[in-house]
Motif scaffolding. Sequence first.
Motif, PDB file in Angstrom:
ATOM      1  N   GLN A 168      33.496  41.976  49.264  1.00  0.00           N
ATOM      2  CA  GLN A 168      32.115  41.403  48.747  1.00  0.00           C
ATOM      3  C   GLN A 168      32.379  40.050  47.917  1.00  0.00           C
ATOM      4  OE1 GLN A 168      31.225  45.554  47.694  1.00  0.00           O
ATOM      5  NE2 GLN A 168      29.284  45.062  47.987  1.00  0.00           N
ATOM      6  N   LEU A 169      31.625  38.908  48.166  1.00  0.00           N
ATOM      7  CA  LEU A 169      31.904  37.763  47.848  1.00  0.00           C
ATOM      8  C   LEU A 169      30.843  37.225  46.871  1.00  0.00           C
ATOM      9  CD1 LEU A 169      32.085  36.358  51.322  1.00  0.00           C
ATOM     10  CD2 LEU A 169      33.885  37.131  49.903  1.00  0.00           C
ATOM     11  N   ASN A 170      29.699  38.043  46.472  1.00  0.00           N
ATOM     12  CA  ASN A 170      28.893  37.593  45.402  1.00  0.00           C
ATOM     13  C   ASN A 170      29.192  37.609  44.079  1.00  0.00           C
ATOM     14  OD1 ASN A 170      27.947  40.280  43.952  1.00  0.00           O
ATOM     15  ND2 ASN A 170      27.897  40.837  46.022  1.00  0.00           N
ATOM     16  N   THR A 171      28.898  36.888  43.196  1.00  0.00           N
ATOM     17  CA  THR A 171      29.003  36.767  41.694  1.00  0.00           C
ATOM     18  C   THR A 171      27.829  36.141  40.804  1.00  0.00           C
ATOM     19  OG1 THR A 171      30.635  35.704  39.996  1.00  0.00           O
ATOM     20  CG2 THR A 171      30.030  34.154  41.864  1.00  0.00           C
ATOM     21  N   PRO A 172      27.637  36.482  39.653  1.00  0.00           N
ATOM     22  CA  PRO A 172      26.705  35.985  38.783  1.00  0.00           C
ATOM     23  C   PRO A 172      27.326  34.700  38.107  1.00  0.00           C
ATOM     24  CG  PRO A 172      27.707  37.805  37.792  1.00  0.00           C
ATOM     25  CD  PRO A 172      28.256  37.930  39.086  1.00  0.00           C
ATOM     26  N   ASN A 173      28.714  34.613  38.520  1.00  0.00           N
ATOM     27  CA  ASN A 173      29.620  33.422  37.653  1.00  0.00           C
ATOM     28  C   ASN A 173      29.975  32.289  38.561  1.00  0.00           C
ATOM     29  OD1 ASN A 173      29.583  35.507  35.487  1.00  0.00           O
ATOM     30  ND2 ASN A 173      30.905  36.677  36.527  1.00  0.00           N
ATOM     31  N   ALA A 174      28.990  32.158  39.504  1.00  0.00           N
ATOM     32  CA  ALA A 174      29.502  30.832  40.385  1.00  0.00           C
ATOM     33  C   ALA A 174      30.174  29.517  39.931  1.00  0.00           C
ATOM     34  CB  ALA A 174      28.382  30.286  41.516  1.00  0.00           C
ATOM     35  N   ALA A 175      29.437  29.262  38.537  1.00  0.00           N
ATOM     36  CA  ALA A 175      30.173  28.112  37.761  1.00  0.00           C
ATOM     37  C   ALA A 175      31.491  28.248  37.374  1.00  0.00           C
ATOM     38  CB  ALA A 175      29.387  27.841  36.669  1.00  0.00           C
ATOM     39  N   ASP A 176      31.893  29.666  37.346  1.00  0.00           N
ATOM     40  CA  ASP A 176      33.329  29.770  36.998  1.00  0.00           C
ATOM     41  C   ASP A 176      34.390  29.502  38.211  1.00  0.00           C
ATOM     42  OD1 ASP A 176      32.488  30.642  34.522  1.00  0.00           O
ATOM     43  OD2 ASP A 176      32.913  32.919  34.754  1.00  0.00           O
ATOM     44  N   ALA A 177      33.908  29.332  39.231  1.00  0.00           N
ATOM     45  CA  ALA A 177      34.979  28.904  40.386  1.00  0.00           C
ATOM     46  C   ALA A 177      35.603  27.829  40.004  1.00  0.00           C
ATOM     47  CB  ALA A 177      34.227  28.639  41.688  1.00  0.00           C
ATOM     48  N   LYS A 178      35.364  27.013  38.960  1.00  0.00           N
ATOM     49  CA  LYS A 178      36.044  25.812  38.880  1.00  0.00           C
ATOM     50  C   LYS A 178      37.478  26.140  38.069  1.00  0.00           C
ATOM     51  CE  LYS A 178      34.012  24.879  34.210  1.00  0.00           C
ATOM     52  NZ  LYS A 178      33.254  26.332  34.301  1.00  0.00           N
ATOM     53  N   ASN A 179      37.634  27.388  37.556  1.00  0.00           N
ATOM     54  CA  ASN A 179      38.731  27.862  36.983  1.00  0.00           C
ATOM     55  C   ASN A 179      39.956  28.411  38.156  1.00  0.00           C
ATOM     56  OD1 ASN A 179      37.437  27.535  34.474  1.00  0.00           O
ATOM     57  ND2 ASN A 179      36.279  29.565  34.523  1.00  0.00           N
ATOM     58  N   ILE A 180      39.393  28.567  39.095  1.00  0.00           N
ATOM     59  CA  ILE A 180      40.410  29.000  40.051  1.00  0.00           C
ATOM     60  C   ILE A 180      41.493  28.223  40.172  1.00  0.00           C
ATOM     61  CG2 ILE A 180      40.491  29.776  42.639  1.00  0.00           C
ATOM     62  CD1 ILE A 180      37.819  30.681  42.299  1.00  0.00           C
ATOM     63  N   LYS A 181      42.747  28.456  40.013  1.00  0.00           N
ATOM     64  CA  LYS A 181      43.713  27.970  40.052  1.00  0.00           C
ATOM     65  C   LYS A 181      44.464  27.954  41.330  1.00  0.00           C
ATOM     66  CE  LYS A 181      45.129  28.034  34.967  1.00  0.00           C
ATOM     67  NZ  LYS A 181      44.059  28.681  34.545  1.00  0.00           N
ATOM     68  N   GLY A 182      44.376  29.203  42.382  1.00  0.00           N
ATOM     69  CA  GLY A 182      45.101  29.073  43.248  1.00  0.00           C
ATOM     70  C   GLY A 182      44.295  28.974  44.581  1.00  0.00           C
ATOM     71  N   LYS A 183      44.764  29.546  45.778  1.00  0.00           N
ATOM     72  CA  LYS A 183      44.071  29.218  47.110  1.00  0.00           C
ATOM     73  C   LYS A 183      43.279  30.536  47.388  1.00  0.00           C
ATOM     74  CE  LYS A 183      47.484  25.822  48.462  1.00  0.00           C
ATOM     75  NZ  LYS A 183      48.426  25.284  49.461  1.00  0.00           N
ATOM     76  N   VAL A 184      42.254  30.570  48.273  1.00  0.00           N
ATOM     77  CA  VAL A 184      41.639  31.434  48.454  1.00  0.00           C
ATOM     78  C   VAL A 184      41.238  31.928  49.949  1.00  0.00           C
ATOM     79  CG1 VAL A 184      39.037  32.523  48.457  1.00  0.00           C
ATOM     80  CG2 VAL A 184      40.086  31.599  46.545  1.00  0.00           C
ATOM     81  N   LEU A 185      41.623  33.007  50.549  1.00  0.00           N
ATOM     82  CA  LEU A 185      41.611  33.547  51.901  1.00  0.00           C
ATOM     83  C   LEU A 185      40.577  34.364  51.964  1.00  0.00           C
ATOM     84  CD1 LEU A 185      42.352  33.225  55.125  1.00  0.00           C
ATOM     85  CD2 LEU A 185      44.324  34.646  54.439  1.00  0.00           C
ATOM     86  N   VAL A 186      39.394  34.501  52.636  1.00  0.00           N
ATOM     87  CA  VAL A 186      38.539  35.681  53.023  1.00  0.00           C
ATOM     88  C   VAL A 186      38.600  36.053  54.618  1.00  0.00           C
ATOM     89  CG1 VAL A 186      36.038  36.344  53.003  1.00  0.00           C
ATOM     90  CG2 VAL A 186      36.946  34.698  50.974  1.00  0.00           C
ATOM     91  N   LEU A 187      38.913  37.357  54.553  1.00  0.00           N
ATOM     92  CA  LEU A 187      39.007  37.883  55.949  1.00  0.00           C
ATOM     93  C   LEU A 187      37.869  38.651  56.208  1.00  0.00           C
ATOM     94  CD1 LEU A 187      42.678  38.346  55.342  1.00  0.00           C
ATOM     95  CD2 LEU A 187      41.800  36.802  56.531  1.00  0.00           C
ATOM     96  N   HIS A 188      36.935  38.371  57.066  1.00  0.00           N
ATOM     97  CA  HIS A 188      35.466  38.875  56.800  1.00  0.00           C
ATOM     98  C   HIS A 188      35.295  39.419  58.379  1.00  0.00           C
ATOM     99  CE1 HIS A 188      31.375  38.839  56.329  1.00  0.00           C
ATOM    100  NE2 HIS A 188      31.042  37.924  57.312  1.00  0.00           N
ATOM    101  N   GLY A 189      34.324  40.632  58.433  1.00  0.00           N
ATOM    102  CA  GLY A 189      33.981  41.000  59.605  1.00  0.00           C
ATOM    103  C   GLY A 189      32.622  40.192  59.902  1.00  0.00           C
ATOM    104  N   ALA A 190      32.787  39.710  61.181  1.00  0.00           N
ATOM    105  CA  ALA A 190      31.556  38.819  61.558  1.00  0.00           C
ATOM    106  C   ALA A 190      30.234  39.380  61.480  1.00  0.00           C
ATOM    107  CB  ALA A 190      31.821  38.047  62.999  1.00  0.00           C
ATOM    108  N   ILE A 191      30.242  40.770  61.708  1.00  0.00           N
ATOM    109  CA  ILE A 191      28.736  41.548  61.624  1.00  0.00           C
ATOM    110  C   ILE A 191      28.838  42.678  60.619  1.00  0.00           C
ATOM    111  CG2 ILE A 191      28.070  40.921  64.115  1.00  0.00           C
ATOM    112  CD1 ILE A 191      29.257  43.713  64.963  1.00  0.00           C
ATOM    113  N   ASP A 192      29.481  42.105  59.514  1.00  0.00           N
ATOM    114  CA  ASP A 192      29.626  43.205  58.435  1.00  0.00           C
ATOM    115  C   ASP A 192      28.365  43.092  57.681  1.00  0.00           C
ATOM    116  OD1 ASP A 192      29.939  44.524  56.093  1.00  0.00           O
ATOM    117  OD2 ASP A 192      32.012  43.445  55.629  1.00  0.00           O
ATOM    118  N   PRO A 193      27.532  44.220  57.730  1.00  0.00           N
ATOM    119  CA  PRO A 193      25.980  44.181  57.096  1.00  0.00           C
ATOM    120  C   PRO A 193      26.044  44.441  55.595  1.00  0.00           C
ATOM    121  CG  PRO A 193      26.548  46.453  58.077  1.00  0.00           C
ATOM    122  CD  PRO A 193      27.888  45.779  58.180  1.00  0.00           C
ATOM    123  N   VAL A 194      27.437  44.854  55.145  1.00  0.00           N
ATOM    124  CA  VAL A 194      27.462  44.651  53.664  1.00  0.00           C
ATOM    125  C   VAL A 194      27.658  43.410  53.003  1.00  0.00           C
ATOM    126  CG1 VAL A 194      28.985  45.806  51.593  1.00  0.00           C
ATOM    127  CG2 VAL A 194      28.329  47.050  54.016  1.00  0.00           C
TER     128      VAL A 194
END
Lengths: 239, 239
Positions: A145-171
């Motif tokens: 799950q990718l939602n957050t109430p803290n989107a502005a905090d993404a600026k603190n992310i120090k590393g790289k991000v990989l999301v492996l996602h089901g194309a028809i994931d209803p969740v």
Amino acid sequence: MIKAHDHDYQHAGTACEGYWAFDEGKSGKRPGILVAHEWNGLQDYVKKRTQMLAEMGYVAFAADIFGKGVRAKSFPECEKISAPYYQDRALTRGRAQAGLDLLAKHPNVDTSKMAAIGYCFGGIVVLELARSGAPLKGVVAFHGQLNTPNAADAKNIKGKVLVLHGAIDPVVPPAEVAAFEKEMEDAKVDWQLVSYGGAVHTFTNWNLPTTGMPAAYNEKADKRSWLAMKNFFAEVLGQ
Amino acid sequence: MIKAHDHDYQHAGTACEGYWAFDEGKSGKRPGILVAHEWNGLQDYVKKRTQMLAEMGYVAFAADIFGKGVRAKSFPECEKISAPYYQDRALTRGRAQAGLDLLAKHPNVDTSKMAAIGYCFGGIVVLELARSGAPLKGVVAFHGQLNTPNAADAKNIKGKVLVLHGAIDPVVPPAEVAAFEKEMEDAKVDWQLVSYGGAVHTFTNWNLPTTGMPAAYNEKADKRSWLAMKNFFAEVLGQ
């Protein structure tokens, strides 16, 4: 020889029971991987993934986000035990950080080479940990799950991000994916997202049936996503 | 030793000049890869990619979609020479098929192991070829355009599809991606799409500057997407 065992620890007065796995025949420093469980709590599936990381040569620790013994067997139980941690992201970050602190103290962990992977709810966990500014070289979310109430905090992310996602994931619907992509772009994070056609939620969990909604095991997407994680680690951890 | 050379052929009365690359020191059958060029025509960039495929052990042939000598040096020229092939998809399919027919006749090609890759406009080419029912085990589109007037033909796709997409590519906007994903799902195609954060159009082409819109080279996305293609070929071609 892989050594794997439960491990009792505390976070802010809460008893937790995490899980270590590493090759005890191997000496010297190596990367450390934190593992974040699904919304049912730290159970056998995630323990097996932790062992698989150890077999790849990493020191791996599965953090216990919900606390010792807090494990769900049914859908309503999952909802009940996970709800506080979807709600209180500061608590979730703290709980994840407690796991990362333990990992960093392991004598064989090279603290300059730490990463985290999470499954479903564990996607929330590892992404919030990254948003808190934790020293992670990489974060991988499997059907996370990718939602957050803290989107502005993404600026603190120090590393790289990989999301492996089901194309028809209803969740994790398209609007949630789009908001996440915007968050990552706005913060200039180094991110990638793989969509696996035909895959719904929890596509990596071999305990599920192979058909049905909203969650089902998808062997092809499981194998492809694990390989994508390996390649990502080779890039961000150098091994 | 890689042998690479131009090759004159005809399609429906039109003279074409394609480009072969393969290891002439290697004997026996091996997979054959068709390469489809960008909207500027078959030029050095795509020839180099064709050579890189030969270095991986494949027999590679870059098809000439626009016809011999039809190559663009400017943006307006690109628009002009490519327009008929965006418009007339039957012509584009036929031109691509002519290239595939040549590839299939190469003495070292195992015709049970053919795949195609395309760049930008070449995404249109290889996807239309797949929609025509061509015997391709796999199709890879690098920053490929994904639109089609023939969505119902996706049911004819015989192989697997991998799209390697720049997440902020203004030439292939979210609505085009969403329509493509729906097309693939509706036809139950085995498909994957990777979005590379920060990448715009033409992110694999090292001849472009590294910043700017709508197209720019992105070294990280270039390397990651080439590796994704390699892994995909390992899966669908077995080598």
